[in-house]
Write a protein that holds these residues in place. Structure first.
Motif, PDB file in Angstrom:
ATOM      1  N   ARG A  62     -76.706  33.985 -52.582  1.00  0.00           N
ATOM      2  CA  ARG A  62     -76.640  33.373 -51.250  1.00  0.00           C
ATOM      3  C   ARG A  62     -75.768  34.510 -50.632  1.00  0.00           C
ATOM      4  NH1 ARG A  62     -74.587  28.504 -54.359  1.00  0.00           N
ATOM      5  NH2 ARG A  62     -76.428  27.008 -54.270  1.00  0.00           N
TER       6      ARG A  62
ATOM      7  N   GLU B 217     -78.613  36.812 -49.444  1.00  0.00           N
ATOM      8  CA  GLU B 217     -79.304  36.175 -48.374  1.00  0.00           C
ATOM      9  C   GLU B 217     -78.725  36.147 -46.906  1.00  0.00           C
ATOM     10  OE1 GLU B 217     -80.205  32.545 -50.241  1.00  0.00           O
ATOM     11  OE2 GLU B 217     -82.354  33.106 -50.393  1.00  0.00           O
TER      12      GLU B 217
ATOM     13  N   THR C 148     -83.613  30.596 -56.706  1.00  0.00           N
ATOM     14  CA  THR C 148     -82.475  29.631 -56.556  1.00  0.00           C
ATOM     15  C   THR C 148     -82.839  28.258 -56.958  1.00  0.00           C
ATOM     16  OG1 THR C 148     -81.511  30.772 -54.653  1.00  0.00           O
ATOM     17  CG2 THR C 148     -80.962  28.587 -54.847  1.00  0.00           C
ATOM     18  N   PHE C 149     -84.172  27.969 -56.473  1.00  0.00           N
ATOM     19  CA  PHE C 149     -84.707  26.663 -56.683  1.00  0.00           C
ATOM     20  C   PHE C 149     -84.983  26.408 -58.440  1.00  0.00           C
ATOM     21  CE2 PHE C 149     -88.664  24.372 -58.220  1.00  0.00           C
ATOM     22  CZ  PHE C 149     -88.428  23.000 -57.790  1.00  0.00           C
TER      23      PHE C 149
ATOM     24  N   ALA D 255     -86.772  37.986 -49.726  1.00  0.00           N
ATOM     25  CA  ALA D 255     -85.927  36.411 -49.343  1.00  0.00           C
ATOM     26  C   ALA D 255     -86.664  35.431 -49.908  1.00  0.00           C
ATOM     27  CB  ALA D 255     -86.231  36.351 -47.930  1.00  0.00           C
ATOM     28  N   ASP D 256     -87.978  35.227 -49.949  1.00  0.00           N
ATOM     29  CA  ASP D 256     -88.769  34.183 -50.784  1.00  0.00           C
ATOM     30  C   ASP D 256     -88.578  34.078 -52.167  1.00  0.00           C
ATOM     31  OD1 ASP D 256     -89.657  33.306 -48.220  1.00  0.00           O
ATOM     32  OD2 ASP D 256     -91.706  34.223 -48.262  1.00  0.00           O
TER      33      ASP D 256
ATOM     34  N   LYS E 275     -85.354  32.676 -52.700  1.00  0.00           N
ATOM     35  CA  LYS E 275     -85.138  31.133 -52.616  1.00  0.00           C
ATOM     36  C   LYS E 275     -85.964  30.598 -53.926  1.00  0.00           C
ATOM     37  CE  LYS E 275     -85.331  31.356 -47.698  1.00  0.00           C
ATOM     38  NZ  LYS E 275     -86.420  31.219 -46.465  1.00  0.00           N
ATOM     39  N   TRP E 276     -86.983  31.173 -54.511  1.00  0.00           N
ATOM     40  CA  TRP E 276     -87.611  30.467 -55.570  1.00  0.00           C
ATOM     41  C   TRP E 276     -86.599  30.573 -56.908  1.00  0.00           C
ATOM     42  CZ3 TRP E 276     -90.837  27.314 -57.281  1.00  0.00           C
ATOM     43  CH2 TRP E 276     -91.530  27.154 -58.546  1.00  0.00           C
TER      44      TRP E 276
END
Length: 269
Positions: free
Chosen positions: A260, A263, A181-182, A174-175, A178-179
């Motif tokens: 997304r 997630e 995505t950023f 998950a982390d 997110k990274w």
């Protein structure tokens, strides 16, 4: 100098020799500018001696590398734990203006989080101690900052199952997502997910590094390391394959939407 240390500095030494020849310096002439003998320059190029910081600063000025040579020297200092088979690939990465990479199994190392990288490195090096593991993690995760600083164009294509493959734990994945995505939303990278149906890839990972307008190098990964290829026909074939993957892959925006969904569907803990 130990054999391991010499191996670590060979790519840097080779770069010094390339720059010296390109700028028309003999070893003796460069040595005079550095305050050493021509023989010492030869030792640096063969990686039997290591240049010190003032010498590197002077060569950076002489060869007009705008800090790039200093960064290469610094990175070599901290990358002592990097496996020898990957050092030449890192040397090429330092010089690349564009990097295109395909990964069929894992998130590309260049954009891995520390926890994601640590999980993989521990599995690959079960007998290494914590200090060795952390050295490898730092070496892997620090590469992106160098690429961002240089403004290197980074385009990644991954098989879509890479984005949902559990590595370590659901939280680590998950982390990682997110990274990713950023990095996409900030414009740092372009990343496309390649559906498994009608996939023109389904091959071993590879990376294409464009060094300038006329020269590119191909790095082929395998289970035991990798291989650098500079044969033009094979490089051309790899560019064609990568282009086919880009065409069949989801757009970057559609890839973000896929992330997304992954997630959202992840079981809550």
């Amino acid at each position: 100098m130990t054999q391991n240390t010499a191996a670590k500095w060979r790519p840097f030494g080779a770069e010094i020799r390339r720059l010296r020849v390109e700028h028309g310096f003999s070893q003796s002439r460069l040595g005079k500018r550095l305050g050493v003998t021509g023989g010492m320059v030869g030792h640096i190029e063969r990686a039997t001696r290591v240049a010190n910081r003032p010498q590197v600063d002077k060569m950076d000025e002489l060869f007009a590398t705008e800090g790039e040579l200093v960064r290469f020297w610094k990175d070599t200092l901290r990358e002592g734990a990097v496996p020898e088979h990957f050092r030449d690939a890192l040397a090429l990465e330092h010089k690349a203006r564009h990097i295109r990479e395909y990964q069929s199994v894992l998130i590309p190392g260049i954009v891995q989080t520390a926890d994601y990288a640590r999980t993989l490195i521990r599995a690959r090096h079960p007998h290494s101690d914590t200090e060795q593991i952390e050295g490898l993690v730092r070496a892997r995760t620090s590469r992106l900052e160098d690429i961002r600083r240089r403004g290197t164009f980074l385009w990644l294509v991954v098989d879509e199952n890479v984005l949902s493959r559990p590595i370590g734990s659901p939280e680590i994945l998950a982390d990682q997502l997110k990274w990713i995505t950023f990095l996409i939303e900030s414009g740092t990278i372009r990343l496309q997910a390649l559906p498994l149906t009608d996939n023109p890839g389904l091959c071993a990972p590879f990376r294409l590094a464009s060094l300038d307008a006329r020269r590119s190098v191909l790095y082929l990964e395998n289970a035991l390391g990798g291989q650098i290829v500079d044969e033009q026909e094979q490089i051309s074939q790899a560019y064609t394959l990568f282009g086919a993957m880009q065409a069949e892959a989801l757009s970057t925006q559609a890839t973000l939407e896929l992330i997304r969904r992954i997630e959202k569907e992840r079981p809550s803990t």
